[in-house]
Design a protein around this motif. Structure first.
Motif, short mmCIF file in Angstrom:
data_model
loop_
_atom_site.label_atom_id
_atom_site.label_comp_id
_atom_site.label_asym_id
_atom_site.label_seq_id
_atom_site.Cartn_x
_atom_site.Cartn_y
_atom_site.Cartn_z
N LYS A 36 0.81 -1.05 -0.27
CA LYS A 36 0.14 0.18 -0.04
C LYS A 36 0.27 0.95 -0.02
CE LYS A 36 -3.87 -2.40 2.12
NZ LYS A 36 -4.68 -2.29 3.40
N ILE A 37 2.26 1.00 -0.10
CA ILE A 37 3.12 2.26 -0.50
C ILE A 37 2.60 3.01 -1.62
CG2 ILE A 37 5.34 3.14 -1.02
CD1 ILE A 37 6.00 0.47 0.33
N GLU A 38 2.76 4.47 -1.65
CA GLU A 38 2.40 5.42 -2.62
C GLU A 38 3.09 5.36 -3.32
OE1 GLU A 38 0.13 8.50 -1.22
OE2 GLU A 38 -1.80 6.88 0.07
N PHE A 39 3.77 5.22 -4.34
CA PHE A 39 5.04 5.32 -4.97
C PHE A 39 4.68 6.91 -6.37
CE2 PHE A 39 5.72 1.33 -3.66
CZ PHE A 39 7.14 1.04 -3.33
N PRO A 40 5.56 7.56 -6.69
CA PRO A 40 7.01 7.57 -6.21
C PRO A 40 6.72 8.07 -4.42
CG PRO A 40 6.29 9.55 -7.52
CD PRO A 40 4.87 8.53 -7.92
N ILE A 41 7.69 7.08 -4.23
CA ILE A 41 7.92 7.98 -3.18
C ILE A 41 8.65 9.05 -2.72
CG2 ILE A 41 10.08 6.31 -2.53
CD1 ILE A 41 8.12 5.89 0.42
N GLU A 42 9.33 9.52 -1.42
CA GLU A 42 10.01 10.26 -1.42
C GLU A 42 11.41 10.33 -1.74
OE1 GLU A 42 9.96 14.06 -1.61
OE2 GLU A 42 7.44 13.69 -1.75
N ARG A 43 12.37 9.22 -1.13
CA ARG A 43 13.65 8.53 -1.10
C ARG A 43 13.31 7.07 -1.06
NH1 ARG A 43 15.93 12.03 3.52
NH2 ARG A 43 16.42 13.77 2.57
N ILE A 44 14.26 6.32 -1.95
CA ILE A 44 14.57 5.04 -1.45
C ILE A 44 15.46 4.72 -0.85
CG2 ILE A 44 14.72 1.84 -2.74
CD1 ILE A 44 12.24 3.36 -3.92
N VAL A 45 16.61 4.12 -0.12
CA VAL A 45 17.72 3.71 0.26
C VAL A 45 18.04 2.89 0.48
CG1 VAL A 45 19.37 4.37 2.52
CG2 VAL A 45 17.24 5.99 2.13
N ASP A 46 19.01 2.03 -0.89
CA ASP A 46 19.16 0.25 -0.50
C ASP A 46 20.07 -0.13 0.65
OD1 ASP A 46 19.80 -2.59 -0.76
OD2 ASP A 46 19.88 -2.12 -3.39
N ILE A 47 20.38 -0.26 1.28
CA ILE A 47 21.13 -0.90 2.45
C ILE A 47 21.66 -2.35 2.27
CG2 ILE A 47 22.23 -1.06 4.55
CD1 ILE A 47 19.58 0.58 5.33
N GLY A 48 23.08 -1.95 2.05
CA GLY A 48 24.14 -3.41 1.69
C GLY A 48 23.55 -3.75 -0.01
N SER A 49 23.34 -2.60 -0.80
CA SER A 49 23.35 -2.64 -2.75
C SER A 49 24.13 -3.05 -3.18
CB SER A 49 23.43 -0.55 -2.88
OG SER A 49 24.03 -0.09 -2.33
N LYS A 108 12.39 13.27 5.01
CA LYS A 108 11.73 12.93 4.63
C LYS A 108 10.80 11.44 4.48
CE LYS A 108 13.68 15.89 0.58
NZ LYS A 108 13.69 16.17 -0.57
N ARG A 109 9.93 11.34 3.69
CA ARG A 109 9.04 9.60 3.88
C ARG A 109 9.99 9.01 2.91
NH1 ARG A 109 3.91 7.74 4.39
NH2 ARG A 109 4.05 9.04 6.18
N THR A 110 10.87 7.79 3.76
CA THR A 110 11.48 6.66 2.79
C THR A 110 11.37 5.59 2.74
OG1 THR A 110 13.42 8.48 3.51
CG2 THR A 110 14.22 6.15 3.11
N LEU A 111 11.68 4.97 1.73
CA LEU A 111 11.49 3.30 1.52
C LEU A 111 13.10 2.46 1.97
CD1 LEU A 111 10.60 0.05 0.92
CD2 LEU A 111 10.42 0.41 -1.48
N PHE A 112 13.69 1.87 3.24
CA PHE A 112 14.66 1.35 2.86
C PHE A 112 14.43 -0.27 2.24
CE2 PHE A 112 14.72 4.73 6.09
CZ PHE A 112 16.27 5.47 5.65
N LEU A 113 15.81 -0.71 2.03
CA LEU A 113 15.85 -1.93 1.42
C LEU A 113 16.71 -2.55 1.89
CD1 LEU A 113 15.38 -1.54 -2.29
CD2 LEU A 113 13.43 -2.15 -0.81
N CYS A 114 16.43 -3.92 3.34
CA CYS A 114 17.83 -4.38 3.46
C CYS A 114 18.25 -5.55 3.40
CB CYS A 114 17.67 -4.10 5.22
SG CYS A 114 19.05 -4.40 5.57
N MET A 115 18.29 -5.59 1.92
CA MET A 115 18.07 -7.11 1.68
C MET A 115 19.32 -8.57 1.40
SD MET A 115 15.54 -6.65 -1.86
CE MET A 115 15.26 -8.05 -2.22
N ASP A 116 19.21 -9.49 2.03
CA ASP A 116 20.27 -9.81 2.08
C ASP A 116 21.76 -9.80 2.76
OD1 ASP A 116 19.56 -12.37 0.82
OD2 ASP A 116 18.89 -11.34 -0.59
#
Length: 252
Positions: A36-49, A108-116
């Motif tokens: 239910k995330i509304e895109f485009p979101i302000e930021r996407i941060v990929d941790i361990g990218s 800012k509203r952010t989606l953090f990715l922390c995959m593997d």
């Protein structure tokens, strides 16, 4: 791929993607699409990218206004190569979360990715403590599942452990994350990994320098796509089946 795999590439500017990478990216896209995330979101941060493959697929989909890639293995040389490989895209690179938070101070509203990522840490709090949030941000975590299939492959990648979904859920809730969605994916790969353990076929393979032909690559992608769609369908009717990876989509 992570930077240890990237460093082993024969040609760092032109290389093939392993089907696991493309299928994993497709899994993420599907979970984000049904969220239910509304895109485009302000930021996407990929941790361990790693080599920044995943975040650039999100750039192509225009899912955010700002993009950041964070990896402790980044060196100035690696960052320069990644910029060249991705045509000097808008992605900004940082070596760790501390550097990111000191530089990007506006909220800012952010989606953090922390995959593997968490499985690489002796203590997960090294990252989780830095993911404090009062802004109702979103977080997507994915980890390798089931300690019973821990193998030399995990050792090669620098893993301390694998997780059950319950363990990942409890870890995140103890750190004040609210779980929105959770589950497993890639059941077929878990079966193959269990078979390898049963046959004591402890492989030390990695995904770098993938040289299989188009037919084999497409076949594996098709199998993993069917595998994922089947697990999604079963989940919709209330059946959660185990897989080689576990995930949680959260807010905090």
């Amino acid at each position: 791929m992570d930077i240890s795999e990237f460093s082993r590439l024969n040609d760092k500017s032109n290389y093939n993607r392993h089907p696991w990478e493309t299928s994993r990216k497709n899994v993420l896209h599907s979970f984000l699409k049904q969220s239910k995330i509304e895109f485009p979101i302000e930021r996407i941060v990929d941790i361990g990218s790693g080599d920044a493959y995943v975040i650039h697929t999100l750039v192509q989909k225009n899912l955010a206004r700002e993009y950041y890639a964070i990896d402790t293995a980044y060196t100035p040389e690696v960052i320069e190569q990644l910029k060249v490989n991705n045509n000097n895209s808008q992605v900004v690179y940082f070596k760790d979360l501390i550097e990111f938070q000191k530089t990007i101070i506006s909220k800012k509203r952010t989606l953090f990715l922390c995959m593997d990522v968490l499985e690489h840490l002796e203590d997960e709090k090294i990252i989780l403590d830095y993911l404090e949030s009062k802004d109702e941000n979103y977080f997507f975590f994915a980890v390798p599942a089931f300690q019973s299939v821990f193998s030399s492959h995990d050792v090669l990648l620098g893993h301390y452990r694998r997780y059950t979904l319950a363990q990942l859920n409890n870890l995140l809730e103890k750190n004040q994350f609210s779980i929105i969605d959770k589950g497993y994916y890639f059941t077929s790969l878990l079966l193959f990994r269990k078979l390898d353990k049963l046959l004591k076929n402890d492989k030390k393979e990695s995904i770098d320098n993938w040289e299989a032909g188009k037919t084999k690559t497409n076949l594996i992608n098709s199998i993993l796509s069917f595998d994922f769609k089947l697990s999604l369908f079963l989940k919709k009717i209330g059946i959660t089946i185990p897989g080689l990876s576990a995930y949680c989509l959260c807010k905090k």
